[in-house]
Design an enzyme around this catalytic site. Structure first.
Site, PDB file in Angstrom:
ATOM      1  N   GLU A 189       4.911-104.883   4.935  1.00 26.97           N
ATOM      2  CA  GLU A 189       6.090-105.215   4.130  1.00 26.97           C
ATOM      3  C   GLU A 189       6.567-106.652   4.306  1.00 26.97           C
ATOM      4  OE1 GLU A 189       7.489-103.640   1.842  1.00 26.97           O
ATOM      5  OE2 GLU A 189       7.148-101.506   2.075  1.00 26.97           O
ATOM      6  N   SER A 229      30.204 -47.033  26.584  1.00 24.17           N
ATOM      7  CA  SER A 229      30.255 -46.790  28.030  1.00 24.17           C
ATOM      8  C   SER A 229      30.089 -48.044  28.867  1.00 24.17           C
ATOM      9  CB  SER A 229      29.154 -45.790  28.419  1.00 24.17           C
ATOM     10  OG  SER A 229      29.391 -44.523  27.831  1.00 24.17           O
TER      11      SER A 229
END
Length: 680
Positions: free
Chosen positions: A83, A343
């Site tokens: 680039e 329980s």
């Protein structure tokens, strides 16, 4: 004269150049820059920094925070080579590149290459400006020059890594790497790096999930430039060209999604939230959750919480079998849903009773029909076991002994114990009654895990946490002796079929109406809770904690560690004696109604407790004294002889081995004996 004119001309030119330079510098300095800190996705990460779940930014884009040090150096080298080869030499605008681009355009009659630098591309991305118009280019140049004066090259490159477009709603190298390769960009192959360099040039037409051929062509050009610039060699380039181009986007991580949603809602301004969760363990337990309900119908749901009870850190939190809108209501976080605990509160009841001197694990207690001013609880299996040790009453999860102890302490004592453990129970009607002992209260799975963590760590609460540092110890819930005794009792439960017979202290529970199945357990360092049921709270016929949730509990432990961590030894003050050696008040629990009971309660006089008895045919002889006829005899809780008016009888038994024989008289009073039945 001529020399003087040239002197003044040169001076004027230099003065004009200086003025122009100053004006140019002022023009660049006056540039109104866009915000230089782009909004990024909120990230929830695990204890090691691994990404658990990112969230989109406000405009629906995926843009994840990144730093050049988190990116493969080969990608950065390819990017600069392709680039902007002079990126580290120019000041935002590269005259050489501009002249080259202009010359190529004049020669070929169209744009062959752009003259934009990486800094100019960053300027365009920051302002979301176009690329083709002269005015736009001039603006990009000005912003680029200003950026170079205010930022370092590394900072400018980081902005590109944040903002580069990768098609659709993907922005930045991390989002693209995760979406196309399913990994962070720390280590990329040459093919992966080249593809990620190529896509931003034409982010929509080179999207590999839509146009893989064009993406491959762009990748090839980047590879060719990388070879020419010496970033990679020709062999690496040829090998990279053979790698397939990904043709689909992968989903972003969504590990521990319910917990991630919860912590994000609690701190909406945080950009990065670290949890105590372990990503690998969380993923394994999410797989287990999906497997646990796969063959249980389309409404069955499951939730799992794992914590280190020594530190209070939550290591995994699975809110459902799948984070999706389906018949299971997978979006609902069932680790935080209020449910009846069944329980599972019984261990706390017994521990509190031990501390109050009401009972000891070897204390005898009656399991027989009883009515508490209109409240007449029954056992799950609708049978009675007569006189039984407290240890066995808890292991067999009998209801009557638990209610008797709760009545003796008062329901408020149980609720106070829960609150000391850091739990705020929700009580229907705000008037606690004896039903709280059997689950008549609302708690969450996370609450229960915290309660059992308190028991596991010697009776002292330590609030569970999933973010931040370890908190201070909470209140003492029960004594260290009572906590150890509960762990010792629960570790004596038989494991589910196929599970390792090891010292895991665990308890199961089933709520009223078969709506919730529970299993909570701990070893020397870890506590795990499992809930199963339906998210909408409707009953599930046949649901039972021991059958449904307990196997998942043991499987969860297996995915946490290869073997159980040993439980601690008993504290020095622990009273390790038989029933006969207990102080007289602890040998037998007497409820508050005992003073009004008849003195001639039934007693099994033959066979004596602990005896080995030979069968006579298929029967054994039994004898009862006291009590009122008729008598009902039971073997291991199952009726064998009903409404017999004789005090001696022959009971036909189903087989040999250890058997508990119980007798219940006409008034509901009972007695029992445990024997070994053998053949002669």
């Amino acid at each position: 004269m001529m020399r003087a004119r040239w002197f003044f001309l040169i001076a004027a030119v230099l003065w004009l150049a200086a003025v122009g330079r100053d004006r140019f510098d002022a023009w660049v300095a006056a540039t109104d820059l866009p915000p230089l800190v782009p909004a990024t996705s909120v990230e929830v990460v695990d204890r090691n920094g691994k990404l658990l779940r990112p969230y989109q930014v406000a405009d629906g884009r995926w843009r994840l925070a990144v730093d050049g040090e988190q990116v493969d150096p080969q990608f950065l080298a390819m990017l600069v080579a392709y680039e902007d080869g002079r990126f580290y030499d120019h000041h935002g605008v590269d005259p050489v590149a501009l002249l080259r681009a202009a010359g190529q355009a004049l020669r070929y009659g169209h744009v062959v290459s752009g003259g934009s630098t990486l800094t100019m591309q960053v300027a365009r991305l920051l302002e979301n400006s176009g690329t083709g118009k002269v005015g736009g280019k001039l603006r990009q140049m000005r912003v680029a020059l200003a950026l170079e004066r205010r930022l370092t090259k590394a900072q400018i490159l980081n902005l590109y890594l944040y903002l580069a477009p990768y098609g659709g709603n993907l922005e930045g190298i991390r989002a693209a790497s995760l979406a196309y390769f399913g990994k962070e960009p720390r280590r990329l192959t040459p093919a992966e790096a080249a593809l990620l360099v190529a896509i931003p040039q034409a982010p929509e037409s080179r999207r590999p999930d839509r146009f893989p051929a064009k993406a491959g062509s762009g990748r090839a050009r980047v590879l060719a430039r990388a070879v020419a610039e010496g970033v990679i060699d020709a062999d690496q380039s040829e090998a990279a060209k053979t790698e397939p181009v990904p043709n689909a986007r992968l989903p972003f991580p969504a590990i521990a999604p319910h917990l991630a949603d919860r912590v994000r809602a609690a701190d909406p301004t945080a950009g990065r939230i670290m949890l105590t969760v372990d990503a690998g363990l969380q993923a394994r337990l999410e797989e287990l959750a999906a497997e646990a309900v796969a063959d249980k119908g389309d409404q069955m749901q499951v939730a799992v919480v794992v914590a280190d009870h020594r530190s209070g850190e939550v290591l995994a939190s699975v809110g459902s079998a799948g984070y999706q809108a389906d018949a299971r209501q997978g979006f609902v976080d069932m680790t935080m849903a209020l449910r009846s605990p069944g329980s599972t509160l019984k261990p706390l009841i017994y521990a509190l009773a031990f501390d109050q001197g009401l009972a000891h694990p070897e204390t005898l207690i009656d399991d027989q029909p009883i009515n508490f001013d209109g409240y007449a609880p029954t056992n799950f299996d609708r049978t009675w076991h007569g006189t039984i040790r407290v240890r066995e009453a808890l292991q067999e999860s009998l209801n009557i002994p638990a209610v008797l102890l709760t009545e003796a302490m008062g329901p408020s004592a149980l609720l106070a114990g829960l609150r000391r453990a850091g739990i705020e129970p929700v009580i229907p009607g705000n008037q606690p009654g004896l039903a709280v002992a059997l689950g008549g209260v609302g708690v969450t799975l996370t609450d229960l895990v915290q309660l059992y963590a308190s028991l596991a760590r010697g009776g002292v609460a330590l609030p569970l946490h999933w973010t931040g540092e370890e908190g201070d110890e909470g209140q003492r819930v029960v004594s260290d002796v009572a906590a150890w005794e509960i762990g010792d009792i629960l570790s004596g439960l038989a494991p589910p079929p196929g599970a390792p017979a090891n010292r895991l202290a665990y308890k199961t529970g089933t709520s009223y109406g078969n709506r919730d199945a529970w299993a909570i357990g701990f070893d020397g360092e870890t506590v795990i809770g499992v809930w199963m049921g339906r998210a909408d709270g409707t009953p599930v016929p046949g649901i039972f904690g021991a059958d449904l949730a307990a196997p998942v509990l043991f499987q969860a432990f297996n995915r946490v560690k290869p073997a159980f961590t040993p439980l601690p030894p008993p504290p020095p003050a622990t009273l390790l004696v038989s029933n006969a050696q207990l102080p007289a008040p602890l040998q037998r629990f007497r409820n508050r109604h005992a003073a009004f009971e008849a003195a001639d309660a039934p007693q099994v006089t033959f066979p004596p407790d602990g005896a080995a008895v030979e069968l006579v045919g298929d029967a054994v002889k039994v004898r009862v004294t006291g009590g009122t006829a008729p008598f009902t005899w039971l073997a291991d809780g199952l009726p064998i002889l009903i409404a017999d008016r004789e005090r001696e009888a022959m009971l036909t038994l189903p087989g040999t081995g250890f058997i508990t024989l119980s007798v219940i008289d006409a008034s509901g009073r009972s007695a029992r004996t445990s024997v070994e039945v053998i053949r002669p």
